[in-house]
Design an enzyme around this catalytic site. Structure first.
Site, PDB file in Angstrom:
ATOM      1  N   GLU A 115       4.832   7.895   8.407  1.00 42.82           N
ATOM      2  CA  GLU A 115       4.131   6.787   9.077  1.00 42.82           C
ATOM      3  C   GLU A 115       5.140   5.923   9.804  1.00 42.82           C
ATOM      4  OE1 GLU A 115       1.692   4.212   6.637  1.00 42.82           O
ATOM      5  OE2 GLU A 115       0.791   5.925   5.617  1.00 42.82           O
TER       6      GLU A 115
ATOM      7  N   GLU B 240       3.071   6.305  -0.556  1.00 40.84           N
ATOM      8  CA  GLU B 240       3.613   4.982  -0.892  1.00 40.84           C
ATOM      9  C   GLU B 240       3.344   4.542  -2.327  1.00 40.84           C
ATOM     10  OE1 GLU B 240       2.014   2.421   2.168  1.00 40.84           O
ATOM     11  OE2 GLU B 240       3.522   3.042   3.609  1.00 40.84           O
TER      12      GLU B 240
HETATM   13  O1  IFM Z   1      -2.372   0.986   6.742  1.00 34.90           O
HETATM   14  C1  IFM Z   1      -1.234   1.195   5.972  1.00 34.90           C
HETATM   15  C2  IFM Z   1      -1.258   2.569   5.336  1.00 34.90           C
HETATM   16  O2  IFM Z   1      -2.409   2.781   4.594  1.00 34.90           O
HETATM   17  C3  IFM Z   1      -0.087   2.703   4.411  1.00 34.90           C
HETATM   18  N1  IFM Z   1       1.147   2.386   5.084  1.00 34.90           N
HETATM   19  C4  IFM Z   1       1.214   1.171   5.857  1.00 34.90           C
HETATM   20  C5  IFM Z   1       0.021   1.072   6.793  1.00 34.90           C
HETATM   21  C6  IFM Z   1       0.085  -0.247   7.591  1.00 34.90           C
HETATM   22  O3  IFM Z   1       0.063  -1.315   6.715  1.00 34.90           O
END
Ligand code: IFM
Length: 454
Positions: free
Chosen positions: A357, A162
């Protein structure tokens, strides 16, 4: 149908779960420093202990294997591995991570290693961090260490998690480490340096890894998806998803600025024109570096927003009703983003995709029954809805290779501290007890049936 080798997995990150055990050493990261500032973390907590995973990883991998989870995306900490960011390598951290990998493999779990999930070494931050023109080369040095020490035990790598959050939350609105609010020009420079760092990391893995080494990046962005599934709305949604109509203040929440250069070797032209006064010097050599061939793209997808086509053919953002379902973080529940996101991404980039994710925070409660249980019906409903849409994408021919549920267990949710629980395993942060939630049992059936139960 999901392919028989589809990777059903879970994801975590170093600072969010490991804890900072002194015997491993390493140097402070920007997060170690940031959490000390009063008021920046909702509950005033830190990741100093988190899930104490450093001491409990064997137990955690055993839980994963009991749940039939065979793929695990985790991250290693740059600051723990290289205390000064460059130069000295902390062998204790290397052995710890190697042991973790060997341990997960011994219970049948395939590792997917993310090189940078935000533990930027504080010492390098003091030299300007991602804004320093040397920062991509610093990352190359780190990536070389990763390649030399882990490609014999791990085949799958992600360079940066990210980058949008690092730029936006860390350097535009300052709610994440390093807590800066920089002018737009600087933030475009930071994004460019991070993309160069990604390119260098791919180069290092190719050079010092082996023929099995595979690599991609794991960006994020909300998905623009059609309000009604008709041609007009679909095209309008796609034009917004890949367009340059970005939020004025937080420009970085977009797909194309981070993926076009990586895959196509150039930034999107419309955005280049729109943001020209803020752009850094971008050379052909930079673009060649950034666009090193990768094996797949990762995408963290949590939610999306509706787009409709107006009568003049332009897109319209459609408001959600007041009572629209939301997760604990007030994020909208929009299962269709897991259909339209991968579909649009595959159409544009034509590379295999991992959903690196996806998941939801809800306020969970432990109940004493035959054993301790957590009846997280909303998370189960969330997963069922989203995964059905992912299945639909796969059935439509989108080349999705894996899905990593965020998260294996409750953990340090950055600025929200421990107030938001994303895990399918409940963590009692006082005792470090782990309790499988109903969603964990649910996900077990999905993994074990390779998605047939969806
Ligand atoms: O916890 C985070 C993760 O570190 C990065 N992506 C989003 C998740 C939820 O906010």
């Amino acid at each position: 149908m999901f392919s028989k080798d589809f990777a059903w997995g879970v994801a975590t990150s170093s600072y969010q779960i490991e804890g900072n055990s002194e015997f491993i050493g390493g140097g402070p990261s920007v997060w170690d420093e940031f959490v000390k500032i009063p008021g920046v973390i909702d509950d005033g907590s830190t990741g100093d202990i988190a899930c104490d995973h450093i001491n409990k990883y064997k137990e955690d991998f055993k839980l994963m294997s009991e749940l039939g989870i065979k793929h695990y995306r985790f991250s290693v900490s740059w600051a723990k591995i290289m205390p000064h960011g460059v130069g000295e390598v902390n062998e204790k951290a290397i052995s710890l991570y190697r042991d973790m990998i060997e341990e997960m493999k011994s219970v049948g779990i395939t590792p997917y290693l993310t090189m940078f999930h935000w533990e930027y070494p504080q010492e390098l931050m003091e030299k300007g961090g991602w804004l320093n023109p040397e920062s991509p080369e610093w990352f190359y040095e780190y990536a070389k260490v990763i390649a030399e020490n882990f490609t014999d035990v791990c085949d799958y790598f992600f360079t940066i998690n990210e980058p949008q959050c690092v730029v936006g939350l860390g350097h535009i609105n300052g709610v994440h480490a390093p807590g800066l609010k920089l002018p737009k020009k600087d933030t475009f420079q930071i994004a460019h340096n991070m993309l160069k760092a990604h390119g260098y990391a791919v180069k290092a893995l190719r050079k010092y890894g082996n023929s099995n080494t595979k690599v991609g990046i794991a960006p994020t962005a909300g998905v623009a998806y059609p309000y009604v599934e008709c041609e007009g709305d679909i095209n309008a949604a796609k034009s917004v998803y890949f367009g340059s109509d970005w939020q004025e203040d937080i420009w970085c929440w977009n797909v194309t600025w981070f993926l076009d250069p990586v895959v196509f070797g150039h930034y999107p032209e419309d955005a280049m024109e729109k943001y020209k006064e803020f752009l850094p010097r971008i050379t052909a050599k930079d673009m060649e570096l950034i666009s090193q061939p990768i094996d797949y793209i990762g995408q963290n997808i949590y939610n999306g927003y509706w787009i409709a086509e107006q009568s003049d053919g332009t897109p319209r953002y459609v408001d959600r009703p007041e009572d629209f379902p939301k997760t604990g973080l007030d994020w909208p529940v929009t299962p269709k983003c897991l259909y339209w996101g991968p579909k649009f991404l595959y159409e544009r980039y034509n590379l295999p995709i991992y959903i690196t994710e996806n998941g939801a925070a809800y306020p969970d409660e432990v109940v004493e029954e035959d054993i301790k249980r957590v009846h997280d019906a909303k998370r189960v409903e969330f997963l069922e809805g989203y995964l059905k849409q992912l299945k639909r994408a796969v059935d439509d021919g989108v080349d999705v290779r894996g899905y990593f549920l965020w998260s294996l267990m409750d953990n340090f949710e950055w600025a929200s501290g421990y107030t938001q629980r994303f895990g399918i395993i409940y963590v009692d942060f006082e005792t470090q007890e782990r309790i499988k939630k109903d969603s964990a049992y649910y996900y077990k059936t999905v993994c074990e049936s390779n998605g047939d139960t969806l």
